[in-house]
Design an enzyme around this catalytic site. Structure first.
Site, PDB file in Angstrom:
ATOM      1  N   ARG A  98     -10.163  22.697   5.582  1.00 37.04           N
ATOM      2  CA  ARG A  98      -9.743  22.734   4.201  1.00 37.04           C
ATOM      3  C   ARG A  98      -8.955  21.416   3.893  1.00 37.04           C
ATOM      4  O   ARG A  98      -8.189  20.920   4.519  1.00 37.04           O
ATOM      5  CB  ARG A  98      -9.026  23.803   3.905  1.00 37.04           C
ATOM      6  CG  ARG A  98      -7.628  23.933   4.525  1.00 37.04           C
ATOM      7  CD  ARG A  98      -7.180  25.227   4.303  1.00 37.04           C
ATOM      8  NE  ARG A  98      -6.413  25.845   5.686  1.00 37.04           N
ATOM      9  CZ  ARG A  98      -5.719  26.835   5.361  1.00 37.04           C
ATOM     10  NH1 ARG A  98      -5.564  27.510   4.277  1.00 37.04           N
ATOM     11  NH2 ARG A  98      -4.920  27.466   6.594  1.00 37.04           N
ATOM     12  N   CYS A 134      34.348  20.008   5.307  1.00 36.69           N
ATOM     13  CA  CYS A 134      33.431  19.660   6.340  1.00 36.69           C
ATOM     14  C   CYS A 134      34.202  19.353   7.705  1.00 36.69           C
ATOM     15  O   CYS A 134      35.266  18.305   7.388  1.00 36.69           O
ATOM     16  CB  CYS A 134      32.436  18.754   5.782  1.00 36.69           C
ATOM     17  SG  CYS A 134      31.740  17.712   7.455  1.00 36.69           S
ATOM     18  N   GLN A 154      24.549  15.773  19.078  1.00 38.62           N
ATOM     19  CA  GLN A 154      25.449  16.327  20.194  1.00 38.62           C
ATOM     20  C   GLN A 154      24.985  15.766  21.583  1.00 38.62           C
ATOM     21  O   GLN A 154      23.622  15.242  21.547  1.00 38.62           O
ATOM     22  CB  GLN A 154      24.901  17.905  20.300  1.00 38.62           C
ATOM     23  CG  GLN A 154      25.500  18.595  19.135  1.00 38.62           C
ATOM     24  CD  GLN A 154      25.558  20.162  19.281  1.00 38.62           C
ATOM     25  OE1 GLN A 154      26.001  20.494  20.180  1.00 38.62           O
ATOM     26  NE2 GLN A 154      24.785  20.624  18.483  1.00 38.62           N
ATOM     27  N   HIS A 168      11.652  12.489  21.673  1.00 33.36           N
ATOM     28  CA  HIS A 168      10.836  13.340  20.960  1.00 33.36           C
ATOM     29  C   HIS A 168      11.285  13.829  19.528  1.00 33.36           C
ATOM     30  O   HIS A 168      12.532  13.857  19.496  1.00 33.36           O
ATOM     31  CB  HIS A 168      10.719  14.673  21.713  1.00 33.36           C
ATOM     32  CG  HIS A 168      10.057  14.478  23.211  1.00 33.36           C
ATOM     33  ND1 HIS A 168       8.712  14.102  23.476  1.00 33.36           N
ATOM     34  CD2 HIS A 168      10.848  14.264  24.524  1.00 33.36           C
ATOM     35  CE1 HIS A 168       8.509  14.331  24.761  1.00 33.36           C
ATOM     36  NE2 HIS A 168       9.723  14.226  25.378  1.00 33.36           N
ATOM     37  N   GLU A 220       1.298  32.416  20.831  1.00 32.69           N
ATOM     38  CA  GLU A 220       2.132  31.266  21.143  1.00 32.69           C
ATOM     39  C   GLU A 220       3.377  31.551  22.115  1.00 32.69           C
ATOM     40  O   GLU A 220       3.693  30.924  23.034  1.00 32.69           O
ATOM     41  CB  GLU A 220       2.527  30.532  20.046  1.00 32.69           C
ATOM     42  CG  GLU A 220       1.569  30.073  19.057  1.00 32.69           C
ATOM     43  CD  GLU A 220       1.807  29.060  18.167  1.00 32.69           C
ATOM     44  OE1 GLU A 220       2.750  29.080  17.247  1.00 32.69           O
ATOM     45  OE2 GLU A 220       1.545  27.874  18.497  1.00 32.69           O
TER      46      GLU A 220
END
Ligand code: ZN
Ligand code: ZN
Ligand code: ZN
Length: 377
Positions: free
Chosen positions: A63, A84, A204, A334, A353
Protein backbone atom coordinates in the site's frame (compact mmCIF):
# COMPACT_ATOMS: atom_id res chain seq x y z
CA UNK A 1 34.69 -19.86 -11.14
CA UNK A 2 32.32 -19.30 -14.02
CA UNK A 3 29.04 -17.50 -13.91
CA UNK A 4 26.15 -19.91 -13.82
CA UNK A 5 28.14 -22.65 -12.18
CA UNK A 6 26.43 -24.49 -9.33
CA UNK A 7 27.97 -24.66 -5.92
CA UNK A 8 26.50 -26.69 -3.13
CA UNK A 9 27.68 -26.40 0.42
CA UNK A 10 30.19 -23.68 -0.37
CA UNK A 11 30.32 -20.11 0.63
CA UNK A 12 29.70 -17.82 -2.28
CA UNK A 13 32.89 -16.10 -3.42
CA UNK A 14 30.86 -13.49 -5.30
CA UNK A 15 28.29 -11.00 -4.18
CA UNK A 16 25.13 -11.07 -6.16
CA UNK A 17 22.15 -8.76 -5.76
CA UNK A 18 19.17 -10.57 -4.34
CA UNK A 19 21.23 -13.42 -3.04
CA UNK A 20 22.20 -14.24 0.49
CA UNK A 21 25.90 -14.63 0.55
CA UNK A 22 27.44 -14.24 3.97
CA UNK A 23 28.35 -16.49 6.83
CA UNK A 24 27.30 -20.06 7.18
CA UNK A 25 24.72 -19.97 4.43
CA UNK A 26 24.89 -22.61 1.77
CA UNK A 27 24.86 -20.96 -1.60
CA UNK A 28 22.72 -23.01 -3.91
CA UNK A 29 23.13 -21.21 -7.16
CA UNK A 30 25.73 -18.61 -7.88
CA UNK A 31 25.97 -16.28 -10.85
CA UNK A 32 22.42 -16.81 -12.05
CA UNK A 33 19.69 -14.45 -10.92
CA UNK A 34 17.57 -16.38 -8.41
CA UNK A 35 13.83 -16.37 -8.89
CA UNK A 36 13.35 -15.03 -5.37
CA UNK A 37 12.23 -11.39 -5.55
CA UNK A 38 13.27 -9.45 -2.49
CA UNK A 39 10.76 -6.71 -3.29
CA UNK A 40 7.76 -9.08 -3.40
CA UNK A 41 8.34 -12.52 -1.90
CA UNK A 42 8.35 -13.26 1.83
CA UNK A 43 11.91 -14.17 2.70
CA UNK A 44 14.33 -14.16 5.57
CA UNK A 45 17.58 -12.24 5.59
CA UNK A 46 20.74 -13.08 7.45
CA UNK A 47 22.32 -10.53 9.73
CA UNK A 48 25.97 -11.07 8.78
CA UNK A 49 27.08 -9.25 11.93
CA UNK A 50 25.24 -11.53 14.33
CA UNK A 51 24.30 -14.62 12.29
CA UNK A 52 20.64 -14.07 13.20
CA UNK A 53 17.74 -14.00 10.76
CA UNK A 54 14.93 -11.53 10.17
CA UNK A 55 11.71 -12.33 8.29
CA UNK A 56 10.78 -9.77 5.60
CA UNK A 57 7.21 -9.64 4.26
CA UNK A 58 7.28 -6.95 1.55
CA UNK A 59 3.89 -7.95 0.10
CA UNK A 60 2.25 -6.62 3.28
CA UNK A 61 3.65 -3.15 2.66
CA UNK A 62 2.61 -2.61 -0.95
CA UNK A 63 0.00 0.00 0.00
CA UNK A 64 1.20 3.55 -0.65
CA UNK A 65 3.26 5.38 1.93
CA UNK A 66 1.07 6.70 4.74
CA UNK A 67 3.49 8.91 6.58
CA UNK A 68 0.77 10.89 8.28
CA UNK A 69 2.17 13.54 10.60
CA UNK A 70 0.21 13.18 13.82
CA UNK A 71 -0.02 16.20 16.06
CA UNK A 72 1.30 15.09 19.39
CA UNK A 73 1.12 17.01 22.58
CA UNK A 74 4.59 18.38 21.95
CA UNK A 75 5.13 21.21 24.37
CA UNK A 76 8.68 22.48 23.81
CA UNK A 77 11.04 21.84 26.71
CA UNK A 78 12.40 24.86 28.62
CA UNK A 79 16.14 25.69 28.27
CA UNK A 80 16.42 25.13 32.03
CA UNK A 81 14.16 22.95 34.18
CA UNK A 82 14.44 23.48 37.95
CA UNK A 83 13.11 19.94 38.50
CA UNK A 84 15.61 18.20 36.18
CA UNK A 85 18.35 16.32 38.03
CA UNK A 86 20.72 16.80 35.07
CA UNK A 87 20.42 20.57 34.60
CA UNK A 88 23.39 22.69 35.82
CA UNK A 89 23.29 23.66 39.49
CA UNK A 90 20.42 21.29 40.38
CA UNK A 91 20.30 18.76 43.22
CA UNK A 92 20.52 15.07 42.43
CA UNK A 93 19.60 11.98 44.44
CA UNK A 94 21.66 11.76 47.62
CA UNK A 95 21.98 15.54 47.93
CA UNK A 96 24.77 15.96 45.34
CA UNK A 97 24.58 19.28 43.48
CA UNK A 98 25.55 19.49 39.80
CA UNK A 99 28.19 22.11 39.01
CA UNK A 100 27.23 25.07 36.81
CA UNK A 101 28.67 23.22 33.81
CA UNK A 102 28.79 24.97 30.43
CA UNK A 103 29.74 22.18 27.98
CA UNK A 104 29.52 18.37 28.40
CA UNK A 105 29.29 16.97 31.92
CA UNK A 106 30.19 13.46 33.10
CA UNK A 107 28.72 12.11 36.33
CA UNK A 108 28.54 8.72 38.04
CA UNK A 109 25.09 7.19 37.66
CA UNK A 110 23.20 7.69 40.95
CA UNK A 111 21.21 4.51 40.27
CA UNK A 112 24.00 2.43 38.77
CA UNK A 113 23.15 -1.06 37.52
CA UNK A 114 26.78 -2.08 38.09
CA UNK A 115 29.30 -1.69 40.89
CA UNK A 116 33.08 -1.65 40.72
CA UNK A 117 33.70 -3.79 43.78
CA UNK A 118 31.53 -6.77 42.73
CA UNK A 119 33.46 -10.09 42.94
CA UNK A 120 34.00 -11.57 39.48
CA UNK A 121 33.11 -15.09 40.62
CA UNK A 122 31.27 -17.83 38.79
CA UNK A 123 28.69 -20.02 40.45
CA UNK A 124 27.48 -23.33 39.06
CA UNK A 125 25.09 -24.45 41.71
CA UNK A 126 24.79 -28.14 40.84
CA UNK A 127 27.85 -28.46 38.60
CA UNK A 128 25.58 -29.28 35.65
CA UNK A 129 25.62 -25.87 33.98
CA UNK A 130 21.91 -25.41 34.70
CA UNK A 131 22.04 -22.84 37.47
CA UNK A 132 24.95 -20.63 36.50
CA UNK A 133 25.68 -17.07 37.60
CA UNK A 134 28.68 -14.75 37.36
CA UNK A 135 29.54 -11.61 39.28
CA UNK A 136 29.62 -8.61 36.93
CA UNK A 137 31.91 -5.83 38.15
CA UNK A 138 31.37 -2.62 36.22
CA UNK A 139 30.97 1.13 36.10
CA UNK A 140 27.98 3.22 34.98
CA UNK A 141 28.30 6.88 34.12
CA UNK A 142 26.06 9.50 32.57
CA UNK A 143 27.18 12.14 30.07
CA UNK A 144 25.13 15.30 29.63
CA UNK A 145 25.56 16.54 26.07
CA UNK A 146 24.80 20.16 26.92
CA UNK A 147 23.75 22.37 29.82
CA UNK A 148 20.64 23.19 27.75
CA UNK A 149 17.65 21.08 28.76
CA UNK A 150 15.81 21.66 25.48
CA UNK A 151 18.42 20.57 22.91
CA UNK A 152 18.94 17.22 21.15
CA UNK A 153 21.67 15.87 18.89
CA UNK A 154 19.54 17.03 15.97
CA UNK A 155 19.34 20.63 17.21
CA UNK A 156 22.78 21.12 18.82
CA UNK A 157 25.57 23.06 17.07
CA UNK A 158 28.07 20.88 15.25
CA UNK A 159 30.98 22.15 17.37
CA UNK A 160 29.11 21.13 20.53
CA UNK A 161 28.33 17.65 19.15
CA UNK A 162 32.04 17.23 18.28
CA UNK A 163 32.72 18.07 21.92
CA UNK A 164 30.34 15.28 22.96
CA UNK A 165 32.19 12.85 20.68
CA UNK A 166 35.49 13.87 22.32
CA UNK A 167 33.98 13.22 25.73
CA UNK A 168 32.79 9.78 24.58
CA UNK A 169 36.33 9.05 23.38
CA UNK A 170 37.79 10.12 26.75
CA UNK A 171 35.28 7.99 28.68
CA UNK A 172 35.94 5.02 26.41
CA UNK A 173 39.68 5.30 27.02
CA UNK A 174 39.39 5.93 30.75
CA UNK A 175 36.96 3.08 31.47
CA UNK A 176 38.49 0.71 28.91
CA UNK A 177 41.89 1.15 30.57
CA UNK A 178 40.57 -0.23 33.87
CA UNK A 179 41.94 -3.74 34.50
CA UNK A 180 38.59 -5.33 35.25
CA UNK A 181 36.75 -3.73 32.31
CA UNK A 182 36.60 -5.64 29.01
CA UNK A 183 33.81 -3.80 27.23
CA UNK A 184 32.53 -0.22 27.18
CA UNK A 185 28.99 0.40 25.94
CA UNK A 186 28.03 4.01 25.18
CA UNK A 187 24.31 4.38 24.42
CA UNK A 188 21.53 6.94 24.26
CA UNK A 189 17.85 6.26 24.93
CA UNK A 190 15.81 9.08 23.57
CA UNK A 191 12.10 9.67 24.09
CA UNK A 192 9.50 8.43 26.55
CA UNK A 193 8.58 5.66 24.10
CA UNK A 194 12.06 4.20 24.67
CA UNK A 195 11.69 4.52 28.42
CA UNK A 196 13.95 7.56 28.69
CA UNK A 197 13.08 9.09 32.02
CA UNK A 198 14.47 12.55 31.38
CA UNK A 199 14.40 14.68 28.17
CA UNK A 200 17.67 16.42 29.09
CA UNK A 201 20.12 15.44 26.27
CA UNK A 202 22.32 12.75 27.78
CA UNK A 203 23.64 9.25 27.27
CA UNK A 204 24.88 6.47 29.47
CA UNK A 205 28.09 4.49 29.58
CA UNK A 206 28.03 0.98 31.02
CA UNK A 207 31.45 -0.59 31.28
CA UNK A 208 31.50 -4.30 32.12
CA UNK A 209 33.86 -7.13 32.92
CA UNK A 210 32.15 -9.39 30.39
CA UNK A 211 31.42 -8.68 26.74
CA UNK A 212 27.62 -8.32 26.49
CA UNK A 213 25.52 -10.58 24.25
CA UNK A 214 25.04 -8.32 21.21
CA UNK A 215 28.68 -7.30 20.73
CA UNK A 216 29.79 -10.85 21.59
CA UNK A 217 27.76 -12.18 18.63
CA UNK A 218 29.27 -9.51 16.39
CA UNK A 219 32.74 -10.34 17.66
CA UNK A 220 32.24 -14.00 16.73
CA UNK A 221 30.90 -13.17 13.24
CA UNK A 222 33.60 -10.58 12.48
CA UNK A 223 36.26 -12.93 13.82
CA UNK A 224 35.05 -15.85 11.70
CA UNK A 225 34.92 -13.69 8.57
CA UNK A 226 38.37 -12.28 9.24
CA UNK A 227 39.95 -15.68 9.74
CA UNK A 228 38.32 -17.21 6.67
CA UNK A 229 38.72 -14.27 4.24
CA UNK A 230 41.60 -12.35 5.81
CA UNK A 231 39.50 -9.23 5.39
CA UNK A 232 37.13 -7.19 7.52
CA UNK A 233 33.45 -8.11 7.31
CA UNK A 234 32.15 -4.54 7.53
CA UNK A 235 34.77 -3.15 5.10
CA UNK A 236 33.54 -5.71 2.55
CA UNK A 237 29.89 -5.03 3.43
CA UNK A 238 30.30 -1.26 2.97
CA UNK A 239 31.93 -1.83 -0.40
CA UNK A 240 28.87 -3.84 -1.48
CA UNK A 241 26.45 -1.22 -0.22
CA UNK A 242 28.36 1.45 -2.14
CA UNK A 243 27.99 -0.68 -5.23
CA UNK A 244 24.21 -1.11 -4.84
CA UNK A 245 23.44 2.35 -3.34
CA UNK A 246 19.84 1.24 -2.56
CA UNK A 247 20.25 1.17 1.21
CA UNK A 248 22.58 4.16 1.68
CA UNK A 249 20.99 7.09 3.50
CA UNK A 250 23.79 9.61 3.84
CA UNK A 251 27.58 9.79 3.58
CA UNK A 252 30.26 12.23 4.56
CA UNK A 253 34.06 12.16 4.40
CA UNK A 254 34.47 9.89 7.43
CA UNK A 255 31.26 7.89 7.81
CA UNK A 256 28.46 6.18 5.95
CA UNK A 257 24.87 5.73 7.17
CA UNK A 258 22.66 3.01 5.73
CA UNK A 259 19.63 0.88 6.47
CA UNK A 260 21.33 -2.51 6.79
CA UNK A 261 20.24 -5.38 4.53
CA UNK A 262 19.15 -7.25 7.67
CA UNK A 263 17.46 -4.33 9.51
CA UNK A 264 14.80 -5.36 12.02
CA UNK A 265 13.42 -1.97 13.10
CA UNK A 266 11.49 -0.05 10.40
CA UNK A 267 13.96 2.83 10.16
CA UNK A 268 17.01 1.17 11.65
CA UNK A 269 20.31 2.78 10.62
CA UNK A 270 23.87 1.49 10.79
CA UNK A 271 26.66 4.07 10.78
CA UNK A 272 30.10 2.75 9.85
CA UNK A 273 33.42 4.49 9.65
CA UNK A 274 34.77 4.55 6.10
CA UNK A 275 38.24 3.85 7.38
CA UNK A 276 38.94 0.55 9.08
CA UNK A 277 39.50 1.11 12.78
CA UNK A 278 38.20 -0.58 15.88
CA UNK A 279 37.37 2.05 18.49
CA UNK A 280 37.41 5.70 19.48
CA UNK A 281 41.01 5.41 20.72
CA UNK A 282 41.97 5.26 17.04
CA UNK A 283 40.09 8.34 15.80
CA UNK A 284 42.00 10.40 13.21
CA UNK A 285 42.02 14.13 14.13
CA UNK A 286 39.09 15.05 11.87
CA UNK A 287 36.90 12.03 12.68
CA UNK A 288 35.18 13.27 15.87
CA UNK A 289 33.81 16.24 13.95
CA UNK A 290 32.89 14.08 10.99
CA UNK A 291 31.06 11.64 13.27
CA UNK A 292 29.36 14.59 14.97
CA UNK A 293 28.14 15.85 11.59
CA UNK A 294 26.86 12.38 10.73
CA UNK A 295 24.93 12.07 14.01
CA UNK A 296 23.46 15.54 13.56
CA UNK A 297 22.36 14.66 10.04
CA UNK A 298 20.86 11.25 10.88
CA UNK A 299 18.93 12.53 13.91
CA UNK A 300 17.68 15.55 11.92
CA UNK A 301 16.45 13.21 9.16
CA UNK A 302 14.71 11.09 11.78
CA UNK A 303 12.88 14.11 13.19
CA UNK A 304 11.44 14.75 9.72
CA UNK A 305 10.01 11.24 9.22
CA UNK A 306 6.84 11.87 11.21
CA UNK A 307 7.38 15.54 12.09
CA UNK A 308 8.16 14.78 15.74
CA UNK A 309 11.35 14.35 17.79
CA UNK A 310 12.13 10.76 16.82
CA UNK A 311 12.55 8.29 19.68
CA UNK A 312 15.39 5.79 19.42
CA UNK A 313 18.02 3.76 21.18
CA UNK A 314 21.44 4.28 19.69
CA UNK A 315 24.88 3.15 20.67
CA UNK A 316 28.42 2.50 19.51
CA UNK A 317 29.85 -0.93 19.00
CA UNK A 318 33.59 -0.81 19.54
CA UNK A 319 36.24 -3.45 20.02
CA UNK A 320 36.41 -5.09 23.45
CA UNK A 321 38.87 -3.44 25.84
CA UNK A 322 40.39 -6.77 26.87
CA UNK A 323 43.91 -5.93 25.74
CA UNK A 324 43.75 -7.99 22.50
CA UNK A 325 44.39 -6.35 19.11
CA UNK A 326 40.95 -7.00 17.52
CA UNK A 327 41.90 -6.37 13.91
CA UNK A 328 38.58 -7.97 12.96
CA UNK A 329 36.48 -5.26 14.63
CA UNK A 330 35.11 -2.36 12.61
CA UNK A 331 33.85 0.73 14.45
CA UNK A 332 30.12 1.33 13.99
CA UNK A 333 26.94 2.65 15.61
CA UNK A 334 23.37 1.34 15.56
CA UNK A 335 20.20 3.42 15.65
CA UNK A 336 17.10 1.43 16.63
CA UNK A 337 13.99 3.64 16.38
CA UNK A 338 10.64 2.00 17.25
CA UNK A 339 8.25 4.13 15.14
CA UNK A 340 6.45 2.38 12.29
CA UNK A 341 3.70 4.28 10.49
CA UNK A 342 3.14 7.50 12.42
CA UNK A 343 4.34 9.47 15.41
CA UNK A 344 2.18 7.31 17.65
CA UNK A 345 2.31 3.86 16.05
CA UNK A 346 5.31 1.88 17.15
CA UNK A 347 6.56 -1.52 16.20
CA UNK A 348 6.16 -4.17 18.86
CA UNK A 349 8.28 -7.27 19.08
CA UNK A 350 5.47 -9.65 20.04
CA UNK A 351 3.92 -12.95 18.96
CA UNK A 352 6.01 -14.58 16.25
CA UNK A 353 8.78 -12.08 16.86
CA UNK A 354 8.99 -12.96 20.53
CA UNK A 355 8.71 -16.69 19.97
CA UNK A 356 10.21 -17.13 16.52
CA UNK A 357 12.22 -14.35 14.92
CA UNK A 358 11.88 -10.64 14.17
CA UNK A 359 9.75 -9.65 11.19
CA UNK A 360 9.26 -6.51 9.13
CA UNK A 361 6.92 -5.37 6.33
CA UNK A 362 8.48 -2.26 4.81
CA UNK A 363 11.72 -3.39 3.17
CA UNK A 364 15.05 -1.90 4.27
CA UNK A 365 15.36 -0.56 0.69
CA UNK A 366 12.08 1.41 0.90
CA UNK A 367 12.97 2.71 4.35
CA UNK A 368 16.34 3.89 3.04
CA UNK A 369 14.67 5.59 0.08
CA UNK A 370 12.32 7.46 2.41
CA UNK A 371 15.19 8.59 4.68
CA UNK A 372 17.29 9.61 1.66
CA UNK A 373 14.47 11.79 0.33
CA UNK A 374 14.24 13.53 3.71
CA UNK A 375 18.00 14.07 3.74
CA UNK A 376 17.72 15.92 0.44
CA UNK A 377 14.61 17.87 1.40
ZN1 ZN B 1 17.73 19.34 32.37
ZN1 ZN C 1 36.77 -2.79 8.42
ZN1 ZN D 1 27.09 -3.69 16.18
Amino acid sequence: MKLGEWFRGQECPRHIPGHIFFGRVLVVKCGVAPSLKLTEDPHRRLNALTNEWVLVSPHRATRPWQGEVAQLNNTPEPAYDPNCYLCPGNLRAGGIRNPAYSSTFVLENDFAALKRETPHDRLDVDGKGLLVAEGEPGVCSVICFSPRHDLTLSTMELGDIACVVQTWAEQFRELGDLDFINHVQIFENRGAMMGASNPHPHCQVWATASIPEAPAKELAAQGAYFSSCDRCLLCDYIRLEEQFQARIVYQNEGFIALVPFWAVWPFEVLICSRRHFACMNEFAPDEPRSLGAMLQQVTAIYDKVFGVPFPYSMGFHQSPTDGAAHQEWHFHAHFYPPLLRSATIRKFMVGFEMLGMPQRDITPESAAERLRELARG
